[in-house]
Design a protein around this motif. Sequence first.
Motif, mmCIF file in Angstrom:
data_model
loop_
_atom_site.group_PDB
_atom_site.id
_atom_site.type_symbol
_atom_site.label_atom_id
_atom_site.label_comp_id
_atom_site.label_asym_id
_atom_site.label_seq_id
_atom_site.Cartn_x
_atom_site.Cartn_y
_atom_site.Cartn_z
ATOM 1 N N ASP A 187 1.519 41.062 35.242
ATOM 2 C CA ASP A 187 1.191 41.406 36.625
ATOM 3 C C ASP A 187 2.153 40.706 37.571
ATOM 4 O OD1 ASP A 187 0.079 41.982 39.062
ATOM 5 O OD2 ASP A 187 -1.941 41.276 38.567
ATOM 6 N N ILE A 188 2.983 41.483 38.240
ATOM 7 C CA ILE A 188 3.960 40.885 39.153
ATOM 8 C C ILE A 188 3.283 40.177 40.324
ATOM 9 C CG2 ILE A 188 4.302 42.879 40.687
ATOM 10 C CD1 ILE A 188 7.358 42.206 40.536
ATOM 11 N N ASN A 189 2.051 40.567 40.635
ATOM 12 C CA ASN A 189 1.301 39.903 41.710
ATOM 13 C C ASN A 189 0.992 38.449 41.363
ATOM 14 O OD1 ASN A 189 1.345 42.497 42.643
ATOM 15 N ND2 ASN A 189 -0.831 42.655 43.046
ATOM 16 N N LYS A 190 1.040 38.119 40.069
ATOM 17 C CA LYS A 190 0.746 36.757 39.632
ATOM 18 C C LYS A 190 2.010 35.984 39.281
ATOM 19 C CE LYS A 190 -3.813 38.063 37.893
ATOM 20 N NZ LYS A 190 -4.712 38.175 36.712
ATOM 21 N N ALA A 191 3.161 36.603 39.523
ATOM 22 C CA ALA A 191 4.435 35.924 39.267
ATOM 23 C C ALA A 191 4.652 34.814 40.289
ATOM 24 C CB ALA A 191 5.577 36.932 39.334
#
Length: 213
Positions: A187-191
Amino acid sequence: MTTHAYQEIYLSSAMSSMGEAFDYAMNDCGIAGSSFIKMLAGSPICSKIENGEPAYLAGKSGIEIARECVKSTTGKELDVEPQIHYDRSTEYWCGWAAAYYQWFSSRKYSEIFKAITFEDLLCMYPTLHEADVSKFVDIVDKKIRETFPDTNLKRLRTVYGCSQRELARLSGVSLRSIQMYEQRQKDINKASVTTVRNLAKTLGCSIEDLIEK
Protein backbone atom coordinates in the motif's frame (compact mmCIF):
# COMPACT_ATOMS: atom_id res chain seq x y z
CA MET A 1 -1.47 9.58 4.81
CA THR A 2 -5.20 9.47 4.07
CA THR A 3 -6.37 12.87 2.88
CA HIS A 4 -10.03 13.76 3.10
CA ALA A 5 -11.80 16.18 0.78
CA TYR A 6 -12.34 18.89 3.41
CA GLN A 7 -12.37 19.52 7.14
CA GLU A 8 -14.47 17.04 9.11
CA ILE A 9 -16.39 19.83 10.84
CA TYR A 10 -18.34 20.31 7.59
CA LEU A 11 -19.05 16.62 7.01
CA SER A 12 -22.38 16.29 8.82
CA SER A 13 -23.82 19.35 7.07
CA ALA A 14 -22.55 18.23 3.68
CA MET A 15 -24.05 14.76 4.09
CA SER A 16 -27.40 16.14 5.23
CA SER A 17 -27.51 18.64 2.35
CA MET A 18 -26.70 16.00 -0.26
CA GLY A 19 -29.29 13.66 1.21
CA GLU A 20 -31.85 16.45 1.06
CA ALA A 21 -30.85 17.27 -2.53
CA PHE A 22 -31.41 13.68 -3.63
CA ASP A 23 -34.72 13.46 -1.77
CA TYR A 24 -36.03 16.75 -3.17
CA ALA A 25 -34.93 16.11 -6.76
CA MET A 26 -36.30 12.59 -6.93
CA ASN A 27 -39.31 12.51 -4.62
CA ASP A 28 -40.61 16.08 -4.89
CA CYS A 29 -39.55 16.93 -8.44
CA GLY A 30 -39.81 13.47 -9.99
CA ILE A 31 -36.32 13.45 -11.51
CA ALA A 32 -34.99 9.95 -12.14
CA GLY A 33 -32.09 9.03 -9.88
CA SER A 34 -29.84 8.05 -12.78
CA SER A 35 -30.53 11.42 -14.41
CA PHE A 36 -29.91 13.43 -11.27
CA ILE A 37 -26.51 11.90 -10.50
CA LYS A 38 -25.45 12.69 -14.08
CA MET A 39 -26.53 16.30 -13.56
CA LEU A 40 -24.71 16.40 -10.25
CA ALA A 41 -21.49 14.93 -11.66
CA GLY A 42 -21.58 17.40 -14.56
CA SER A 43 -22.42 20.44 -12.49
CA PRO A 44 -19.87 23.08 -11.40
CA ILE A 45 -21.39 22.75 -7.93
CA CYS A 46 -19.55 19.45 -7.58
CA SER A 47 -16.15 21.08 -7.85
CA LYS A 48 -17.13 23.61 -5.19
CA ILE A 49 -18.08 20.81 -2.81
CA GLU A 50 -15.02 18.75 -3.73
CA ASN A 51 -12.78 21.78 -3.13
CA GLY A 52 -14.31 22.27 0.30
CA GLU A 53 -16.01 25.62 -0.18
CA PRO A 54 -17.90 26.30 3.09
CA ALA A 55 -20.72 28.12 1.26
CA TYR A 56 -21.65 24.83 -0.40
CA LEU A 57 -20.76 22.47 2.43
CA ALA A 58 -22.69 24.26 5.15
CA GLY A 59 -24.16 27.42 3.69
CA LYS A 60 -26.66 25.97 1.22
CA SER A 61 -29.58 23.65 1.77
CA GLY A 62 -30.07 20.49 -0.24
CA ILE A 63 -32.95 22.13 -2.07
CA GLU A 64 -30.70 25.01 -3.14
CA ILE A 65 -28.01 22.56 -4.25
CA ALA A 66 -30.51 20.51 -6.29
CA ARG A 67 -31.94 23.64 -7.92
CA GLU A 68 -28.50 25.01 -8.82
CA CYS A 69 -27.43 21.62 -10.11
CA VAL A 70 -30.42 21.29 -12.44
CA LYS A 71 -30.22 24.94 -13.53
CA SER A 72 -26.51 24.75 -14.36
CA THR A 73 -26.81 21.55 -16.41
CA THR A 74 -30.22 21.87 -18.09
CA GLY A 75 -31.10 25.56 -17.83
CA LYS A 76 -34.40 24.63 -16.19
CA GLU A 77 -35.68 26.11 -12.95
CA LEU A 78 -36.97 23.80 -10.24
CA ASP A 79 -39.85 25.68 -8.67
CA VAL A 80 -41.51 22.74 -6.91
CA GLU A 81 -42.18 23.44 -3.25
CA PRO A 82 -40.44 20.91 -1.01
CA GLN A 83 -42.71 18.61 0.93
CA ILE A 84 -42.32 17.92 4.64
CA HIS A 85 -40.83 14.47 5.18
CA TYR A 86 -40.84 13.03 8.68
CA ASP A 87 -38.74 10.00 7.77
CA ARG A 88 -35.54 9.87 5.77
CA SER A 89 -36.20 8.29 2.40
CA THR A 90 -34.13 5.73 0.54
CA GLU A 91 -33.07 8.50 -1.83
CA TYR A 92 -31.94 10.63 1.11
CA TRP A 93 -29.70 7.81 2.28
CA CYS A 94 -28.22 7.43 -1.21
CA GLY A 95 -27.14 11.08 -1.27
CA TRP A 96 -26.04 11.01 2.37
CA ALA A 97 -23.84 7.94 1.85
CA ALA A 98 -22.39 9.23 -1.43
CA ALA A 99 -21.41 12.48 0.29
CA TYR A 100 -19.62 10.55 3.02
CA TYR A 101 -17.65 8.54 0.50
CA GLN A 102 -16.69 11.65 -1.45
CA TRP A 103 -15.35 13.24 1.75
CA PHE A 104 -13.62 10.07 2.91
CA SER A 105 -11.95 9.26 -0.42
CA SER A 106 -11.48 12.81 -1.75
CA ARG A 107 -12.55 11.48 -5.14
CA LYS A 108 -14.59 13.47 -7.62
CA TYR A 109 -18.29 12.72 -7.83
CA SER A 110 -17.82 12.04 -11.54
CA GLU A 111 -15.43 9.18 -10.66
CA ILE A 112 -17.69 7.83 -7.93
CA PHE A 113 -20.75 7.75 -10.17
CA LYS A 114 -18.76 6.12 -12.94
CA ALA A 115 -18.04 3.23 -10.57
CA ILE A 116 -21.51 2.99 -9.00
CA THR A 117 -24.91 3.63 -10.56
CA PHE A 118 -27.96 4.95 -8.79
CA GLU A 119 -29.40 1.45 -9.05
CA ASP A 120 -26.31 0.18 -7.18
CA LEU A 121 -27.05 2.65 -4.38
CA LEU A 122 -30.66 1.52 -4.19
CA CYS A 123 -29.57 -2.11 -3.96
CA MET A 124 -27.19 -1.27 -1.09
CA TYR A 125 -29.85 0.47 0.96
CA PRO A 126 -31.67 -2.55 2.50
CA THR A 127 -28.52 -4.07 4.00
CA LEU A 128 -26.42 -0.97 4.64
CA HIS A 129 -28.70 1.87 5.74
CA GLU A 130 -28.51 0.77 9.39
CA ALA A 131 -24.91 -0.44 9.24
CA ASP A 132 -21.76 1.53 9.96
CA VAL A 133 -20.98 3.72 6.95
CA SER A 134 -17.50 2.14 6.77
CA LYS A 135 -19.13 -0.94 5.20
CA PHE A 136 -20.47 1.27 2.43
CA VAL A 137 -16.95 2.65 1.95
CA ASP A 138 -15.50 -0.86 1.60
CA ILE A 139 -18.02 -1.81 -1.09
CA VAL A 140 -17.54 1.38 -3.10
CA ASP A 141 -13.75 1.10 -2.78
CA LYS A 142 -13.95 -2.34 -4.39
CA LYS A 143 -16.09 -1.01 -7.25
CA ILE A 144 -13.67 1.91 -7.71
CA ARG A 145 -10.73 -0.50 -8.01
CA GLU A 146 -12.63 -2.56 -10.57
CA THR A 147 -13.47 0.56 -12.59
CA PHE A 148 -10.03 2.16 -12.29
CA PRO A 149 -7.65 -0.83 -12.07
CA ASP A 150 -4.39 1.08 -12.53
CA THR A 151 -2.80 2.65 -9.46
CA ASN A 152 -1.97 6.33 -9.56
CA LEU A 153 1.71 5.42 -9.59
CA LYS A 154 1.37 3.25 -12.70
CA ARG A 155 -0.83 5.80 -14.45
CA LEU A 156 1.56 8.69 -13.77
CA ARG A 157 4.64 6.64 -14.62
CA THR A 158 3.07 5.71 -17.96
CA VAL A 159 2.19 9.33 -18.68
CA TYR A 160 5.75 10.34 -17.75
CA GLY A 161 7.02 7.74 -20.21
CA CYS A 162 9.47 5.73 -18.19
CA SER A 163 9.81 2.07 -17.28
CA GLN A 164 9.66 0.74 -13.74
CA ARG A 165 13.40 0.12 -13.85
CA GLU A 166 14.12 3.68 -14.99
CA LEU A 167 11.87 5.11 -12.28
CA ALA A 168 13.72 3.03 -9.70
CA ARG A 169 17.07 4.36 -10.92
CA LEU A 170 15.95 8.00 -10.98
CA SER A 171 14.04 7.97 -7.68
CA GLY A 172 16.20 5.70 -5.58
CA VAL A 173 13.18 3.55 -4.72
CA SER A 174 13.78 -0.14 -5.29
CA LEU A 175 12.41 -1.76 -8.43
CA ARG A 176 10.67 -4.44 -6.36
CA SER A 177 8.90 -1.81 -4.25
CA ILE A 178 7.66 0.01 -7.35
CA GLN A 179 6.38 -3.27 -8.79
CA MET A 180 4.58 -4.14 -5.56
CA TYR A 181 3.00 -0.67 -5.26
CA GLU A 182 1.73 -0.89 -8.83
CA GLN A 183 0.34 -4.40 -8.29
CA ARG A 184 -1.27 -3.31 -4.99
CA GLN A 185 0.78 -5.92 -3.12
CA LYS A 186 2.05 -3.04 -0.98
CA ASP A 187 0.00 0.00 0.00
CA ILE A 188 1.67 3.19 -1.18
CA ASN A 189 -0.44 5.11 1.36
CA LYS A 190 1.64 3.41 4.07
CA ALA A 191 4.99 4.10 2.42
CA SER A 192 7.44 6.44 4.08
CA VAL A 193 7.14 10.12 3.28
CA THR A 194 10.65 10.00 1.81
CA THR A 195 9.71 7.21 -0.60
CA VAL A 196 6.57 8.92 -1.85
CA ARG A 197 8.30 12.29 -2.05
CA ASN A 198 11.13 10.84 -4.16
CA LEU A 199 8.66 9.18 -6.53
CA ALA A 200 6.61 12.35 -6.81
CA LYS A 201 9.67 14.52 -7.44
CA THR A 202 10.86 12.17 -10.18
CA LEU A 203 7.45 12.07 -11.87
CA GLY A 204 6.87 15.81 -11.54
CA CYS A 205 3.69 15.44 -9.52
CA SER A 206 2.58 16.07 -5.95
CA ILE A 207 2.62 13.50 -3.16
CA GLU A 208 -1.19 13.69 -3.07
CA ASP A 209 -1.30 12.63 -6.74
CA LEU A 210 0.27 9.27 -5.82
CA ILE A 211 -1.94 8.53 -2.84
CA GLU A 212 -4.68 5.96 -3.46
CA LYS A 213 -8.03 7.38 -2.42
